[in-house]
Design a protein around this motif. Structure first.
Motif, PDB file in Angstrom:
ATOM      1  N   GLY A  15       1.762   0.907  -4.834  1.00  0.00           N
ATOM      2  CA  GLY A  15       1.696  -0.339  -3.667  1.00  0.00           C
ATOM      3  C   GLY A  15       0.916  -1.534  -4.318  1.00  0.00           C
ATOM      4  O   GLY A  15       0.937  -1.740  -5.570  1.00  0.00           O
ATOM      5  N   CYS A  16       0.540  -2.289  -3.365  1.00  0.00           N
ATOM      6  CA  CYS A  16      -0.273  -3.662  -3.725  1.00  0.00           C
ATOM      7  C   CYS A  16      -1.509  -3.101  -4.200  1.00  0.00           C
ATOM      8  O   CYS A  16      -2.004  -2.015  -3.808  1.00  0.00           O
ATOM      9  N   GLU A  17      -2.206  -4.173  -4.857  1.00  0.00           N
ATOM     10  CA  GLU A  17      -3.453  -3.722  -5.741  1.00  0.00           C
ATOM     11  C   GLU A  17      -4.570  -3.372  -4.694  1.00  0.00           C
ATOM     12  O   GLU A  17      -5.244  -2.304  -4.784  1.00  0.00           O
ATOM     13  N   PRO A  18      -4.793  -4.070  -3.573  1.00  0.00           N
ATOM     14  CA  PRO A  18      -5.884  -3.763  -2.648  1.00  0.00           C
ATOM     15  C   PRO A  18      -5.727  -2.655  -1.850  1.00  0.00           C
ATOM     16  O   PRO A  18      -6.891  -2.228  -1.319  1.00  0.00           O
ATOM     17  N   CYS A  19      -4.567  -2.086  -1.774  1.00  0.00           N
ATOM     18  CA  CYS A  19      -4.289  -1.059  -0.793  1.00  0.00           C
ATOM     19  C   CYS A  19      -3.805   0.164  -1.618  1.00  0.00           C
ATOM     20  O   CYS A  19      -3.139   1.311  -0.837  1.00  0.00           O
TER      21      CYS A  19
END
Ligand code: SF4
Length: 234
Positions: free
Chosen positions: A197-201
């Motif tokens: 998914g997205c990097e921070p998540c």
């Protein structure tokens, strides 16, 4: 079909069908839908292993089948590079991204809102702009707690059929298919990620649940961004 199968035919078939039977079934599902929907059948390609398997299956039915990629400003650099490679190989993949301003750290404060703006909204735009009547996904019913209640062919939004051709595949069967067909994948898998998914998540975890590394530490952990749960048509 016995009583167990009647009660839950999808999960029953996950264990009953062989790998080759599943591949044949997936190809037949895409072929039948393509016959019905033609160029309004479009593959949603998230650039994960399941999506590239579905994309490869679809291309066996027709090289003309189009696809869309929804990306965000927070995707890892490896995913962005893999996306560029895929677009070079398949110019019929269209990219959708929402670049509007959002509050700082929205992904930490309100991940549902962040996903709604950055993932669901551009997915709606892809469906509208590409004139999609049937979208094809890489969703599988063994991926995690939120993915057990789906069918191979659905119409959750009126006028928009959703085809989940690899719904019955296990994680191992996806890797088996990709290896047997020499399909390249996002290099993040080699680092140990199981769901991208997205990097921070997104985290690497040792949890049995394939999606356990998504939105760790929030109420959304192991959950959904919303494209499979929110309405996609106005
Ligand atoms: S996965 Fe995280 S960063 Fe990406 S859209 Fe959802 S909340 Fe925002």
């Amino acid at each position: 079909m016995n009583a167990v199968a009647e009660k839950n035919p999808v999960s029953y078939l996950v264990d009953q069908l062989t790998f080759n039977e599943k591949v044949e079934r997936s190809l037949a599902l895409i072929e039948n839908a393509y016959r019905e929907f033609g160029e309004t059948l479009v593959v949603a390609n998230s650039l994960g292993k399941d999506s590239v398997a579905v994309w490869h299956l679809a291309k066996q039915i027709s090289s003309a089948i189009r696809g869309f990629i929804v990306t965000t400003r927070f995707k890892p650099k490896e995913t962005k590079e893999f996306m560029r490679e895929q677009i070079r190989a398949y110019p019929e993949l269209q990219v959708f991204q929402n670049d509007e301003a959002i509050p700082h750290n929205l992904y930490a404060m309100d991940p549902d809102r962040c996903c709604d703006l950055l993932k669901v909204k551009p997915t709606r735009r892809a469906i509208e702009d590409m004139g999609v009547r049937c979208w094809v996904t890489g969703l599988r019913c063994t991926e995690g707690r939120t993915r057990t209640d789906y069918q191979e062919v659905e119409e959750r939004d009126r006028g928009l059929v959703k085809l989940n051709p690899i719904l019955l595949w296990k994680e191992r069967e996806v890797w088996q298919y990709l290896a047997l067909n020499n399909v390249g994948v996002n290099p993040l898998y080699a680092r140990g990620y199981r769901s991208l998914g997205c990097e921070p998540c997104t985290r690497i975890t040792s949890d049995d649940n394939e999606r356990a590394g998504r939105w760790v530490g929030t109420s959304k952990c192991g959950g959904e961004c919303g494209i499979h749960t929110r309405p996609l048509k106005a």
